[in-house]
Design a protein around this motif. Structure first.
Motif, PDB file in Angstrom:
ATOM      1  N   GLU A 147      15.458  25.599  -3.272  1.00  8.18           N
ATOM      2  CA  GLU A 147      15.507  24.200  -3.710  1.00  8.18           C
ATOM      3  C   GLU A 147      15.961  23.245  -2.602  1.00  8.18           C
ATOM      4  OE1 GLU A 147      16.867  23.557  -8.071  1.00  8.18           O
ATOM      5  OE2 GLU A 147      17.762  25.458  -7.439  1.00  8.18           O
ATOM      6  N   VAL A 148      17.012  23.638  -1.882  1.00  8.91           N
ATOM      7  CA  VAL A 148      17.561  22.733  -0.867  1.00  8.91           C
ATOM      8  C   VAL A 148      16.538  22.472   0.234  1.00  8.91           C
ATOM      9  CG1 VAL A 148      19.331  22.462   0.906  1.00  8.91           C
ATOM     10  CG2 VAL A 148      19.949  23.365  -1.349  1.00  8.91           C
ATOM     11  N   LEU A 149      15.983  23.535   0.778  1.00  6.77           N
ATOM     12  CA  LEU A 149      15.025  23.350   1.873  1.00  6.77           C
ATOM     13  C   LEU A 149      13.683  22.818   1.390  1.00  6.77           C
ATOM     14  CD1 LEU A 149      15.737  26.345   4.259  1.00  6.77           C
ATOM     15  CD2 LEU A 149      16.059  23.913   4.689  1.00  6.77           C
ATOM     16  N   ASP A 150      13.335  23.056   0.122  1.00  2.00           N
ATOM     17  CA  ASP A 150      12.127  22.429  -0.426  1.00  2.00           C
ATOM     18  C   ASP A 150      12.252  20.909  -0.356  1.00  2.00           C
ATOM     19  OD1 ASP A 150      10.724  24.748  -1.062  1.00  2.00           O
ATOM     20  OD2 ASP A 150      11.559  24.876  -3.081  1.00  2.00           O
ATOM     21  N   ALA A 151      13.453  20.409  -0.668  1.00  2.00           N
ATOM     22  CA  ALA A 151      13.674  18.964  -0.613  1.00  2.00           C
ATOM     23  C   ALA A 151      13.557  18.447   0.814  1.00  2.00           C
ATOM     24  CB  ALA A 151      15.048  18.638  -1.187  1.00  2.00           C
ATOM     25  N   VAL A 152      14.113  19.202   1.780  1.00  2.00           N
ATOM     26  CA  VAL A 152      14.036  18.791   3.180  1.00  2.00           C
ATOM     27  C   VAL A 152      12.583  18.797   3.650  1.00  2.00           C
ATOM     28  CG1 VAL A 152      14.762  19.331   5.528  1.00  2.00           C
ATOM     29  CG2 VAL A 152      16.356  19.664   3.628  1.00  2.00           C
ATOM     30  N   LYS A 153      11.862  19.847   3.281  1.00  2.00           N
ATOM     31  CA  LYS A 153      10.445  19.940   3.672  1.00  2.00           C
ATOM     32  C   LYS A 153       9.645  18.803   3.055  1.00  2.00           C
ATOM     33  CE  LYS A 153       7.025  22.395   5.582  1.00  2.00           C
ATOM     34  NZ  LYS A 153       5.788  21.773   5.094  1.00  2.00           N
ATOM     35  N   GLY A 154       9.969  18.458   1.813  1.00  2.00           N
ATOM     36  CA  GLY A 154       9.265  17.352   1.170  1.00  2.00           C
ATOM     37  C   GLY A 154       9.488  16.039   1.906  1.00  2.00           C
ATOM     38  N   LEU A 155      10.726  15.783   2.314  1.00  2.00           N
ATOM     39  CA  LEU A 155      11.021  14.582   3.088  1.00  2.00           C
ATOM     40  C   LEU A 155      10.230  14.567   4.392  1.00  2.00           C
ATOM     41  CD1 LEU A 155      14.904  14.292   2.705  1.00  2.00           C
ATOM     42  CD2 LEU A 155      13.249  12.561   1.995  1.00  2.00           C
ATOM     43  N   ALA A 156      10.229  15.712   5.072  1.00  2.00           N
ATOM     44  CA  ALA A 156       9.523  15.793   6.356  1.00  2.00           C
ATOM     45  C   ALA A 156       8.027  15.568   6.170  1.00  2.00           C
ATOM     46  CB  ALA A 156       9.793  17.145   7.008  1.00  2.00           C
ATOM     47  N   ASP A 157       7.452  16.197   5.164  1.00  2.00           N
ATOM     48  CA  ASP A 157       6.004  16.067   4.952  1.00  2.00           C
ATOM     49  C   ASP A 157       5.606  14.635   4.627  1.00  2.00           C
ATOM     50  OD1 ASP A 157       5.651  18.752   5.421  1.00  2.00           O
ATOM     51  OD2 ASP A 157       5.530  19.335   3.306  1.00  2.00           O
ATOM     52  N   ARG A 158       6.393  13.979   3.782  1.00  2.00           N
ATOM     53  CA  ARG A 158       6.066  12.590   3.437  1.00  2.00           C
ATOM     54  C   ARG A 158       6.212  11.675   4.647  1.00  2.00           C
ATOM     55  NH1 ARG A 158       9.123  13.960  -1.053  1.00  2.00           N
ATOM     56  NH2 ARG A 158      10.858  12.573  -0.493  1.00  2.00           N
ATOM     57  N   THR A 159       7.195  11.957   5.497  1.00  2.00           N
ATOM     58  CA  THR A 159       7.384  11.145   6.701  1.00  2.00           C
ATOM     59  C   THR A 159       6.232  11.342   7.673  1.00  2.00           C
ATOM     60  OG1 THR A 159       9.778  11.384   6.429  1.00  2.00           O
ATOM     61  CG2 THR A 159       9.005  10.610   8.561  1.00  2.00           C
ATOM     62  N   ILE A 160       5.762  12.570   7.792  1.00  2.00           N
ATOM     63  CA  ILE A 160       4.596  12.849   8.646  1.00  2.00           C
ATOM     64  C   ILE A 160       3.369  12.126   8.109  1.00  2.00           C
ATOM     65  CG2 ILE A 160       2.994  14.663   9.370  1.00  2.00           C
ATOM     66  CD1 ILE A 160       5.469  16.561   9.412  1.00  2.00           C
ATOM     67  N   GLU A 161       3.183  12.180   6.787  1.00  2.00           N
ATOM     68  CA  GLU A 161       2.032  11.496   6.171  1.00  2.00           C
ATOM     69  C   GLU A 161       2.082   9.992   6.413  1.00  2.00           C
ATOM     70  OE1 GLU A 161       2.224  12.621   2.086  1.00  2.00           O
ATOM     71  OE2 GLU A 161       1.709  14.724   2.476  1.00  2.00           O
ATOM     72  N   ALA A 162       3.308   9.462   6.556  1.00  2.00           N
ATOM     73  CA  ALA A 162       3.471   8.019   6.811  1.00  2.00           C
ATOM     74  C   ALA A 162       3.255   7.660   8.273  1.00  2.00           C
ATOM     75  CB  ALA A 162       4.854   7.572   6.357  1.00  2.00           C
ATOM     76  N   GLY A 163       2.949   8.654   9.111  1.00  2.00           N
ATOM     77  CA  GLY A 163       2.606   8.374  10.501  1.00  2.00           C
ATOM     78  C   GLY A 163       3.697   8.609  11.523  1.00  2.00           C
ATOM     79  N   HIS A 164       4.751   9.336  11.140  1.00  2.00           N
ATOM     80  CA  HIS A 164       5.863   9.554  12.070  1.00  2.00           C
ATOM     81  C   HIS A 164       5.922  10.988  12.593  1.00  2.00           C
ATOM     82  CE1 HIS A 164       7.523   5.611  11.191  1.00  2.00           C
ATOM     83  NE2 HIS A 164       7.452   5.863   9.898  1.00  2.00           N
ATOM     84  N   GLY A 165       4.823  11.681  12.590  1.00  2.00           N
ATOM     85  CA  GLY A 165       4.838  13.082  12.993  1.00  2.00           C
ATOM     86  C   GLY A 165       5.301  13.328  14.414  1.00  2.00           C
ATOM     87  N   ASN A 166       5.078  12.367  15.304  1.00  5.07           N
ATOM     88  CA  ASN A 166       5.479  12.534  16.700  1.00  5.07           C
ATOM     89  C   ASN A 166       6.892  12.023  16.976  1.00  5.07           C
ATOM     90  OD1 ASN A 166       3.073  13.737  17.613  1.00  5.07           O
ATOM     91  ND2 ASN A 166       2.072  11.725  17.701  1.00  5.07           N
ATOM     92  N   ALA A 167       7.564  11.539  15.947  1.00  7.07           N
ATOM     93  CA  ALA A 167       8.926  11.033  16.110  1.00  7.07           C
ATOM     94  C   ALA A 167       9.926  12.157  15.871  1.00  7.07           C
ATOM     95  CB  ALA A 167       9.174   9.893  15.130  1.00  7.07           C
TER      96      ALA A 167
END
Length: 298
Positions: free
Chosen positions: A262-282
Motif C-alpha cells: 500500500e505505501v509504495l503503491d501510493a508513491v508509485k501512483g504519485l510518480a506516475d501521475r507526475t510523469i504523465e504531467a510532463g515531469h519525467g525528466n525532473a
C-alpha cells in the motif's frame, strides 16, 4: 525573589503524561521551583520526590508561577483545562507544548489574547529521553517578547530552542510537516524490514545498512529546497522516470513475496501521475505538483 530573567524562574507544568513528566524533570534538574498538576492523580510521586510541589487543582498550579507550561493529549484537553482559568492566567506567559494543528494553535492564541495572556505555541521534536539535553529541539512561535524573556528557562528543556516567528501556527506547521516525513519514512523502513526478511535477511544484519540511506537524506533535502526556491526541478543526477522504474522493481519483488504494498503503491501512483504531467525528466521533488492537489479519494 525570582525575576523573569532569573534562570531559576518558578515554573508550572500542567499535564503529567510521559512528556509532561520529562519536562517537569528537566526544570527540576536545572533548579527551577516547579509546581505540577495532572487531571489523573498518582503520576507526580517521582517528581515530588525530586522536589516538585504538587498542586491540588489546576488553579492552584497556575497561581504558583509566572511561566505555565501545558503538555497534554490534544487541544481539546488544553481547552478543557484552561477555559475555566482564563482570568487566573492573565498577565502570565502560557507555553503550550501540546501537538495539534496550526489552525487550533491560532485559535488558542486568539483565546489567550482575549484574556491578556502572553501565549507561545511550541512543538517538541524529540522523544522523552532527550528532553533536557543540549541536542533536544523544541520549536516556538507566537509572543516574541515572552520567548525572549524566558528563553534561558525554555532552553532548560532543550538547547535547540528555536523561535520561528509571531504567527502562533508556525511551530505546529513545522511539527506536522516533519511528522509527515517521519511517519512516511517509518512506514518505508518497516517495509524494508519486511522485504529483506522475506528474502531471508535477518533484521540485525539489515539494520546497519539503513544508515547509508538515512545519511543521504539531509543533502537531498537541501537540494530539493534549492529547486523549490528557484522554481525548477533539476534532474541532473537522476530523473523521475528512472526512480519510478526503481519503485516498480521494489513492488514486483514485494508482490512476489506476498507482502503488503500500500505505501509504495501510493508513491508509485504519485510518480506516475507526475510523469504523465510532463515531469519525467525532473527530479523526485517534482512530485510536489501532485501533492499540492487534493487526494483523489478526498
Amino acid at each position: 525573589m525570582h525575576t523573569p530573567n532569573d534562570t531559576r524562574t518558578p515554573v508550572t507544568v500542567l499535564g503529567l503524561g510521559a512528556m509532561g513528566r520529562a519536562l517537569a524533570g528537566a526544570f527540576l534538574r536545572a533548579g527551577h521551583p516547579t509546581t505540577v498538576w495532572n487531571r489523573t492523580p498518582g503520576r507526580a510521586g517521582e517528581l515530588v520526590a525530586q522536589g516538585a510541589s504538587l498542586a491540588d487543582t489546576a488553579a492552584e498550579a497556575v497561581a504558583a508561577a509566572p511561566l505555565v507550561v501545558v503538555c497534554v493529549l490534544d487541544y481539546e484537553a488544553v481547552h478543557t483545562i484552561l477555559e475555566p482559568l482564563g482570568a487566573r492566567l492573565t498577565g502570565r506567559v502560557l507555553v503550550n507544548l501540546t501537538s495539534d494543528t496550526p489552525q487550533r494553535a491560532r485559535a488558542a492564541a486568539t483565546w489567550a489574547a482575549g484574556h491578556g495572556i502572553d501565549y507561545l505555541d511550541g512543538s517538541i521534536m524529540v522523544p522523552t529521553p532527550v528532553i533536557g539535553k543540549p541536542e533536544a529541539t523544541i520549536l516556538y512561535s507566537g509572543a516574541r517578547e515572552a520567548f525572549e524573556t524566558y528563553e534561558g528557562t525554555l532552553k532548560v528543556l532543550g538547547g535547540g530552542a528555536s523561535f520561528l516567528g509571531e504567527d502562533h501556527g508556525t511551530a505546529a506547521g513545522y511539527d506536522l510537516a516533519l511528522l509527515g516525513f517521519f511517519f512516511s519514512a517509518m512506514a518505508g523502513l518497516v517495509h524494508g524490514f519486511a522485504l529483506a526478511g522475506a528474502e531471508g535477511v535477518a533484521p540485525k544484519d539489515f539494520a546497519p545498512f539503513t544508515g547509508t540511506i538515512a545519511g543521504i537524506l539531509p543533502p537531498i533535502a537541501a537540494g530539493m529546497a534549492e529547486d523549490l526556491a528557484r522554481g525548477a526541478y533539476s534532474g541532473d543526477q537522476d530523473n523521475l522516470v528512472m526512480e519510478a522504474t526503481g519503485i516498480g522493481h521494489v513492488l514486483e519483488a514485494a508482490r512476489h513475496r506476498g507482502l503488503n504494498t500500500e505505501v509504495l503503491d501510493a508513491v508509485k501512483g504519485l510518480a506516475d501521475r507526475t510523469i504523465e504531467a510532463g515531469h519525467g525528466n525532473a527530479g523526485f521533488i517534482s512530485v510536489i505538483e501532485e501533492m499540492r492537489k487534493p487526494s483523489p479519494t478526498a
